[in-house]
Scaffold this active site. Structure first.
Site, PDB file in Angstrom:
ATOM      1  N   LYS A   1       0.640  -0.731   0.330  1.00  0.00           N
ATOM      2  CA  LYS A   1       0.371  -0.024   0.289  1.00  0.00           C
ATOM      3  C   LYS A   1       1.184   1.149   0.216  1.00  0.00           C
ATOM      4  CE  LYS A   1      -4.076  -2.027   3.207  1.00  0.00           C
ATOM      5  NZ  LYS A   1      -4.779  -1.283   1.891  1.00  0.00           N
TER       6      LYS A   1
ATOM      7  N   ARG B   1      -9.570 -11.929   2.261  1.00  0.00           N
ATOM      8  CA  ARG B   1     -10.507 -12.800   2.330  1.00  0.00           C
ATOM      9  C   ARG B   1     -10.041 -14.183   2.683  1.00  0.00           C
ATOM     10  NH1 ARG B   1     -11.294  -9.772  -3.223  1.00  0.00           N
ATOM     11  NH2 ARG B   1     -11.159  -8.205  -2.014  1.00  0.00           N
TER      12      ARG B   1
END
Ligand code: BES
Ligand code: MN
Ligand code: ZN
Length: 455
Positions: free
Chosen positions: A235, A309
């Site tokens: 990020k 996830r």
């Protein structure tokens, strides 16, 4: 707690002109010279004849008020009123629970790293007669527990410390904690192990049980990414700044368990927390890797930043193996949910529209709002991969919170008994009663659903 209890005189905008006219000349002077207006949230201390404070006047604004407005009114007052004990001088027409909940939540401060002497003491509100103070205490404590975990920076809240928090909860609530890590984790929960393998702080699965034989079996799952750098798909710094909160789902699942215990809700509860750190290292999992999940489905990693996830997939697969009555996961799963609904409104998904509607209506009664989102079947094909059963981050990024939910659904055996909450877990703006920092979301809503269904 302060000695004297001051009356809190609330007044609506409609009542104010007539009420003002009935007051003494001196009090009218005080109201007018203080610039008091009956706009919602304005308040004014009232002087007694001896000069001491005799009470506080609070404007509730135009009626009718909804519970959300009353909640934030209470929260702001807890933030702003001088340190004293207060009681409602007359019952509110509606929303006394919301007022009390707002008040107790608005008084929250993260105290771990500040000297106690610098912290202001918070005003106290006597519970109105209509309010179940045990409920308020349980809700407030659960929310503060979750917020403290989220606010704690990642250097003091790694997988180890999250495990300690889980151990503290099982001790407090007579539960049991099983921890799966190292070779067992690699063998049984390969996606959790893969996401965590780049961190020196070992990944693990926390499996908490609060057994109540014969009661309906409920499983909560919480995303416990203690820090999310994004992994090798790192990020940029602006997006990484808040990622200590990426265990917010775990915090809310643990808070829910605590609240269910404090209210003695008859459920046979299990809580699963994949606790990992998504780090950058020579040993990190990589873009292009293919990993076989616990369920057997293989996943091509198209983005290491879609790690939530992955860890949830293995936990949901385990949860599904015992076919619980209800399976709820909490996760700071996607930025896309924020784009859709903003930070205050978690996105809620379920394979059953009836269950979802029931949850959302219960959520409103306890001022813990959620918003329904679709598991849009047509987007499921975006999860395909040329070389594996699934990819973890569909190209193009359209409908990101939905495709993330659809990914999770692949690992849930009975989606009609499953709820997925994509939460933000953070309050960005500083507003009265909303301290900047961690926000617990979905706890009261899920507890209320379970109380209505099973209590
Ligand atoms: N933890 C983030 C999601 C997130 C970001 C929640 C900001 C709240 C605020 C998650 O692991 C993530 O990085 N998701 C990616 C997924 C994408 C790579 C498919 C996202 O949402 O951008
Ligand atoms: Mn991520
Ligand atoms: Zn994440």
């Amino acid at each position: 707690m302060p000695a004297a209890t001051l009356p809190l005189h609330w007044i609506s905008a409609g009542e104010y002109p007539a009420w003002r006219g009935e007051q003494s000349e001196a009090l009218r002077q005080w109201l007018d010279s203080s610039g008091f207006t009956p706009d919602r949230g304005r308040w004014l201390l009232l002087p007694g004849i001896d000069g001491a404070t005799s009470g506080v006047l609070v404007a509730i604004g135009k009626e009718p008020l909804d519970d959300r407005a009353i909640f934030w009114l209470g929260a702001a007052l807890a933030d702003q009123l001088p340190f004293a004990s207060y009681r409602l001088a007359r019952p509110l027409p509606t929303g006394e629970l919301a007022f009390m909940l707002g008040w107790t939540q608005g008084g929250y401060r993260f105290q771990r790293y500040k000297l106690a002497a610098t912290l202001p003491q918070r005003p106290h509100l006597e519970a109105p007669a209509t309010v179940d103070s045990r409920y308020v205490a349980a809700a407030t404590s659960a929310s503060a527990f979750a917020r403290d975990l989220i606010n704690t920076p990642a250097n003091d809240m790694g997988p180890d410390q999250l495990q300690q928090a889980a151990a503290g909860l099982t001790e407090r609530c007579n539960g049991e904690l099983r921890v799966v890590r190292d070779a067992s984790l690699t063998g049984q929960f390969p996606l959790i192990a893969a996401v965590g393998q780049g961190s020196p702080r070992a990944p693990r699965l926390l499996d908490l049980r609060f057994a109540r034989p014969g009661a309906p079996r409920i499983t909560l799952v919480g995303k416990g990414v203690c820090f999310d750098t994004g992994g090798l798909d790192m990020k940029p710094s602006a997006n990484m700044a808040l990622m200590k909160k990426d265990m917010g789902g775990a915090a809310c699942a643990l808070g829910t368990a605590q609240m269910l215990h404090d209210l003695n809700v008859p459920v046979d509860l299990r809580v699963l927390i994949p606790a990992v750190e998504n780090s950058v290292d020579g040993n990190s999992f990589r873009p292009g890797d293919v990993w076989r999940s616990r369920k057997g489905l293989t996943v091509e990693i198209t983005n290491t930043d879609a790690e939530g996830r992955l860890v949830l997939a293995d936990a949901l697969a385990l949860a599904s193996e015992t076919t619980p009555e209800l399976l709820v996961d909490f996760a700071t799963l996607t930025g896309a949910a924020r784009v859709a609904l903003g930070p205050e409104l978690p996105a809620a998904f379920s394979g059953s529209q009836g269950l979802l509607q029931e949850l959302i209506s219960k959520a409103d009664t306890v001022v813990d709002p959620l918003w329904p989102m679709p598991l849009w079947d047509a987007y499921d094909e975006d999860l395909g991969s040329r070389i594996a059963d699934l990819n973890n981050a569909p190209a193009g990024g359209m409908a990101g919170s939905i495709t993330a939910a659809l990914f999770l659904r692949r690992f849930v055996t009975d989606p009609a008994r499953w709820i997925h909450l994509d939460i933000y877990g953070w309050n960005l703006k500083v507003r009265p009663g909303r301290p900047q920092g961690a926000e617990a979301q979905g706890i009261r809503a899920v507890v209320e659903l379970l109380r209505q269904r099973f209590a």
